[in-house]
Structures are given as structure tokens and as C-alpha cells.
Design an enzyme around this catalytic site. Structure first.
Site, PDB file in Angstrom:
ATOM      1  N   ASP A   8      34.625  39.479  38.297  1.00  0.00           N
ATOM      2  CA  ASP A   8      34.185  40.877  38.358  1.00  0.00           C
ATOM      3  C   ASP A   8      35.342  41.685  37.774  1.00  0.00           C
ATOM      4  O   ASP A   8      36.346  41.915  38.440  1.00  0.00           O
ATOM      5  CB  ASP A   8      33.913  41.249  39.830  1.00  0.00           C
ATOM      6  N   LYS A  69      38.384  50.225  31.743  1.00  0.00           N
ATOM      7  CA  LYS A  69      36.980  49.842  31.561  1.00  0.00           C
ATOM      8  C   LYS A  69      36.124  51.028  31.087  1.00  0.00           C
ATOM      9  O   LYS A  69      35.109  50.848  30.436  1.00  0.00           O
ATOM     10  CB  LYS A  69      36.453  49.309  32.897  1.00  0.00           C
ATOM     11  N   GLU A 168      26.335  43.512  36.896  1.00  0.00           N
ATOM     12  CA  GLU A 168      26.932  43.503  38.231  1.00  0.00           C
ATOM     13  C   GLU A 168      25.901  43.483  39.363  1.00  0.00           C
ATOM     14  O   GLU A 168      26.025  42.664  40.282  1.00  0.00           O
ATOM     15  CB  GLU A 168      27.883  44.700  38.379  1.00  0.00           C
TER      16      GLU A 168
END
Ligand code: AMP
Length: 623
Positions: A8, A69, A168
Site C-alpha cells: 500500500d 503521491k 485500494e
């Protein structure tokens, strides 16, 4: 087969997990922590990653890169606002992309993300006693193609073989679904550091189907931190006339203590923010200190504008899945920011049930990624992962009309075929223009690519049978094939990740379609009227040309109507006029056919009266 991990790669924190004895397990890093801050710092030619980088951020605001990100796979124009409030230097790259500048050196978001991945993998390899080389990496559901590719490239730079990029919320459900047996509808509510995702999934019998996804790429825990920073800075300015946000170091300290206060307020109802020596009095040069009490209710008031933005995506996800809140069996919380009591309260109130917190919200995504890695390496069996297309996919047909082949929110993998034909006589090629969107006219939608099918034998308009197939595989990759049936001539194109537009883009396109529905309908009706008359004209012309032994007297009214039709089409006459001419031409053709029959002509095979629309400028759906 070598072990594969699930990662993740979060906006604020990253987690790495692996399948061990049939169970997904989080791997601790060298510092002994289960989560690693997604922070990279450069200091005097030293490179720091994770907790050590985060810890020195206060003293090195310009050299500490966090939340990278937000920038990965995006253009400078898309991220200008974020870049402007960043304590480190973000500039426009020569290619229009994003670069971070530290100590005079430029870095791409991919390179920085690769450093985070490398740290995670090296620590994991050490813990496992064997080198990790393969990984499944997760991304927000609404990451577009370039953001996904950039994430994949970050993996490659880190020396990893990226087995798959998965969403996700899907990963979260995957981790959660393992223990589940019956069929359930699950809503995954993921509020992380930088992004918000809502997904509705069907879970059961080892199958996960994403029914819908929605979200906000600019909503997360760090926005709450910034809300606090702004409040603290404003209060301080009122009192001392100094704007702390203008001093990089002060801003970094403010950010850190704001996050800390936010986290504390998840457990206590009041906290104190204390920042000694935060600034200097501009006149007296005496040190200034910040000391502020903050209650949970004041905090909730400050983040209220953010909390309000939670509702829309939840409602949209339910609507797109054609479900109401009572259809949801389970609500799963993902992401650290779901620990904020006000967030939980809103979720509970909106969905009429207590959210399920049995899966650790910080770890669930990595655990699911590990399960997916297990599926891909054959360790876990009987799980199929399904996604949906966020927007409709189709082709441009004559008159600039968008003809849908695959409707929005269709489960992938999916394959649809439709037959089209040509609009002009002796057309030896057609251009297939692949588009995505909800508008009825092609120009309002997003162009994904074009290709040509050439070398068709000369045939009258409407004769060729061109099969167009849209095939989206499990990775969201669209293959479009065009094949002319009589000759077998074919051409194709492959388009990556059509299921993964940015959330902003999807939202904008759906809204646009609604706003322009009336205008689009008129445009489409006009294009149809024009196509109809044009194709009628061509067929009538063919009929007359092929008629032998029919006198000119009989031909004249049809030829006149054909000429009028042609002139009206070329001069873009009004819709009513086009329709009137089509009716008149039909009548003339019928009269001509009757007269021709009397003059000894066999009934012509082609009945004038076009029912077909046409692909791109010279191309239309066959019946
Ligand atoms: P994630 O991206 O899932 O790692 O979420 C990180 C975000 O969650 C950051 O903004 C954190 O500050 C926030 N967060 C973590 N723990 C808590 C907590 N106990 N209360 C409020 N926010 C938290």
C-alpha cells in the site's frame, strides 16, 4: 515461485504485507513499525526514508519530500495549487510534468516513490530472509492511466516486478472478504491522508465485484491538518501581525503539530498546541511562542467544510450501484482519517449502521494487496476480481454522433460487438474513433484513440458489414477490433486502463452530460435527420442509375428530389427541411418504383428508406 508482497504505497504512510501460512501478514520495518511514513529527505548528500526522514522535517523543510503521491503521473497544470502550498520546492519539468528540487537537484515523483518502495522491500527482505522481487501495488480507485503507469514505473525503478496495480478499496474488500462466506454488499469508505474513495462491492463465494466507485482526490487527513494550520496561523497573525505560513520552517512545525493535535482529538476532547520560539517579533526581535487550546468541537467546526464533502461521493456511489443505504450489509472503514470521530459519525448517520472496524484501517489495503499477490503467484485460489467501467465507451458515427458500445458501470471483463456500415459508395476504408464519456456527440467526449480499417473492396454504401468489438480485459485494458465480414479484413487498437480515469474527470464528464443533455439531444436528432436524408439520397440514386428501360419522364421527379436532398445536406439545412425532403424523396421513390414496374422493371431490391446511422465521418451502425 518467489514470494510476492502486497504494498500500500500511501500518500502519508505505506505498508507492506505478505501471505504467510495462508494468511496475509504485515511486515515490520527496520525501526520495528508496521507503517512507514511516505517521506524522503535529502540532507548534506544523505538520503533518508521513512520515520527518520519525517522526524527531521522540521529542521529541513526544503529537503523533506512528503505526499509525493499527490504529484505522481500528473502534469504541472493539474497540481499547481498543491505545489504552491508545499513547504518544499515543486517546479514544472521541461516535459510539463512535476519535479522536486532539493539541494539543486531535480527528482521526479516516480524516483521519490521508488525510494519509498525500496525501503519497504529491503526491510521486508531482511525480515523474511529472502529477496523480495515481485509486488502488487495499490492505487486510489480513480487514479488515471498515467498515474497508474507512473506508479508501476516507480516499482520498476525500485527494481521490482510489478505483478499488478490494484485499487485500494478493492484490496480492502479482498482482505476483508477472505473470512466471509455468504453474499454481501459492502461499502468501502476510504479516507486516507490525501484521497477519499467510496466503493460499493459485491462480496461472496470468493468473488469480488466492484459495483461502483466514487470519491474525491483532494480530500484527506492532510486537508484537516491544513485547516488547522490556517486557523492557527490566522490567530497568530491577528495577535502578532506575523504570518507563520510564509516561513518554511514555521509552516513545517505548524503542520506537524496540527496533525498531532488532530490524532489526539480522536481520543481526547481537548488538546494544547504548543510551539515555542515559532517566530520573532519584527520590531522588538523578541521570540514569539504559539500556545493554543483546541477542543474537539472547535476542531470539528474547522473541518466542517471538509466533512460536508464526504456526503456527495457516498450518495453517488450508491446511486451508480442502483442501491439504497438499506441494501448495504457492511461498511468497511479504511485509512487513518476514518479514526476522526466526526467522520465515523457521518458514516453511521448516512448509512444507518455502525461501520465495521474489525479490520485495521491502516493495514487492510496492504493485506488485500498481499492476498492479490497470493492469487497471482498461485498461493490463493478461487478469487476473481471484477471492476467496472467508470464511463461509457463507444465509437464516433456519422455526423459526429457518439454511439455507445459499453455502458458506464458495466462490470469488466466485458466484450461487446456491433455491426456498422459505410455511408458513401465505394468507400475503401473507415476510421474507427474510440471515445469515452456520457455526451451524445463525440466532440463532447474524451478521445482514446483512432485507427483505420483499409483495403475494403469498393461496395455501395450500406453494404459492408463492419463488426466493431470492444473487449476490456481484467486489467482494464481495452482492445478494439474492426472487421469487415465479407473480406475478413481487420484492424485493431489497444488502449490501456480505460477503467481508471481520474475521479475529477469522471465527475466532470458525467456532470457535463447532464448539463448538456438537451443540447446534445438536439444535435443528435439533427445529425440523424441529415444522415437519414443523405443515405436515402444515395439509395435513391442507385435505384435510378440501375433502372434500365425507364423513361426520363419517370426519372425526372426523383432526380430532382435527389438534387434537392444533396443541396440541403451540403448546406446544413434546418432539421425540419431535411425531414420534409426525406418524406418527399420517399414519396417520389415509391412513385418511381410503381412506374418502373409498369414499364416492365422488376421490383428493385433496395428499398429507399435508410434506417442506419453511420461509424465516424463515413461509417454507421448497420441494422
Ligand atoms: P493513511 O493514508 O491511511 O495512512 O491515513 C493517514 C492519515 O490518517 C493522516 O492524515 C493521519 O494524520 C491520519 N490519522 C492517522 N491516525 C489518526 C487518528 N487516530 N485520528 C485522526 N487521524 C488519523
Amino acid at each position: 515461485m518467489a514470494k510476492a508482497v502486497g504494498i500500500d504505497l500511501g500518500t502519508t504512510n505505506s505498508v507492506i504485507a505478505i501471505m504467510e501460512a495462508g494468511e496475509p501478514t504485515v511486515l515490520v520495518n527496520n525501526e520495528g513499525n508496521r507503517t512507514t511514513p511516505s517521506v524522503v529527505a535529502f540532507k548534506d548528500s544523505n538520503r533518508l526514508v521513512g520515520q527518520v526522514a519525517k522526524r527531521q522535517a522540521v529542521l529541513n523543510p526544503k529537503g523533506t519530500l512528503f505526499e509525493v503521491k499527490r504529484y505522481i503521473g500528473r502534469t504541472w497544470d493539474e497540481v499547481k495549487t498543491e505545489a504552491e502550498r508545499s513547504p518544499y520546492e515543486v517546479v514544472r519539468g521541461q516535459d510539463g510534468g512535476v519535479r522536486f528540487v532539493v539541494e539543486g537537484k531535480q527528482y521526479t515523483p516516480e524516483e521519490i516513490s521508488a525510494l519509498i518502495l525500496q525501503k519497504l522491500v529491503e526491510d521486508a527482505s531482511r525480515q523474511l530472509g529472502e529477496k523480495v522481487t515481485k509486488a502488487v501495488i495499490t492505487v486510489p480507485a480513480y487514479f488515471n492511466n498515467s498515474q497508474r503507469e507512473a506508479t508501476q514505473n516507480a516499482g520498476k525503478i525500485a527494481g521490482l516486478e510489478v505483478l499488478r496495480i490494484i485499487n485500494e478499496p478493492t484490496a480492502a474488500a479482498l482482505a476483508y472478504g477472505l473470512e466471509k462466506k455468504g453474499n454481501e454488499t459492502v461499502l468501502v469508505f476510504d479516507l486516507g491522508g490525501g484521497t477519499f474513495d467510496v466503493s460499493v462491492l459485491e462480496v461472496g463465494d470468493g468473488v469480488f465485484e466492484v459495483r461502483s466507485t466514487s470519491g474525491d482526490t483532494h480530500l484527506g487527513g492532510s486537508d484537516m491538518d491544513y485547516a488547522l494550520v490556517n486557523w492557527l496561523a490566522e490567530e497568530f497573525k491577528k495577535e502578532y501581525g506575523v504570518d507563520l505560513r510564509k516561513d518554511r520552517q514555521a509552516l513545517q512545525r505548524l503542520l506537524e503539530s496540527s496533525e498531532k493535535a488532530k490524532v489526539e482529538l480522536s481520543n481526547v476532547v481537548e488538546t494544547t498546541i504548543s510551539l515555542p520560539f515559532i517566530a520573532m517579533d519584527p520590531d522588538s526581535k523578541a521570540p514569539l511562542h504559539l500556545e493554543k487550546k483546541l477542543t474537539r468541537s472547535k476542531f470539528e467546526e474547522l473541518i466542517d467544510p471538509l466533512l460536508r464533502r464526504i456526503r456527495g461521493p457516498v450518495e453517488q456511489a450508491l446511486k451508480d450501484a442502483k442501491l439504497s443505504k438499506s441494501d448495504i450489509h457492511e461498511v468497511i472503514l479504511v485509512g487513518g482519517a476514518t479514526r476522526v470521530p466526526a467522520v465515523k459519525r457521518i458514516v453511521k448517520e448516512m448509512l444507518g449502521q455502525e461501520p465495521n472496524e474489525s479490520v485495521n484501517p491502516d493495514e487492510v489495503v496492504a493485506l488485500g494487496a498481499a492476498v492479490q499477490a497470493g492469487v497471482l503467484t498461485g498461493e490463493v485460489e478461487d478469487i476473481v476480481l471484477l471492476d467496472v467501467t467508470p464511463l461509457s465507451l463507444g465509437v464516433e458515427t456519422k455526423g459526429g454522433v457518439f454511439t455507445k458500445l459499453i455502458e458506464r458501470n458495466t462490470t469488466v471483463p466485458v466484450r461487446k460487438t456491433e455491426t456498422f456500415t459505410t455511408a458513401e459508395n465505394n468507400q475503401t476504408g473507415v476510421e474507427v474513433h474510440v471515445l469515452q464519456g456520457e455526451r451524445t456527440m463525440a466532440s463532447g467526449n474524451k478521445s482514446l484513440g483512432r485507427f483505420k480499417l483499409e483495403g475494403l473492396p469498393p461496395m455501395p454504401a450500406g453494404m459492408p458489414q463492419i463488426e466493431i468489438t470492444y473487449d476490456i480485459d481484467a486489467n482494464g485494458i481495452l482492445h478494439v477490433t474492426a472487421k469487415e465480414k465479407s473480406t475478413g479484413k481487420a484492424a485493431s487498437i489497444t488502449i490501456q486502463n480505460t477503467t481508471t480515469l481520474s475521479e475529477d474527470e469522471v465527475e466532470r464528464m458525467v456532470k457535463d452530460a447532464k448539463a448538456h443533455a438537451e443540447e446534445d439531444r438536439r444535435e443528435r436528432e439533427y445529425a440523424e435527420a441529415k444522415n437519414n436524408l443523405d443515405s436515402l439520397r444515395l439509395q435513391a440514386k442507385k435505384l435510378v442509375d440501375e433502372a434500365t428501360g425507364v423513361n426520363d419522364e419517370t426519372k425526372r421527379p426523383v432526380l430532382k428530389a435527389i438534387d434537392e436532398a444533396e443541396a440541403a445536406v451540403n448546406s446544413n439545412a434546418a432539421k425540419e427541411r431535411l425531414e420534409e425532403l426525406a418524406r418527399a424523396l420517399n414519396e417520389k421513390v415509391a412513385a418511381f418504383q410503381q412506374a418502373a414496374q409498369q414499364q416492365g422493371q422488376p421490383q428493385a431490391e433496395t428499398q429507399a428508406g435508410a434506417k442506419d446511422d453511420v461509424i465516424d465521418a463515413d461509417f454507421k451502425p448497420a441494422n
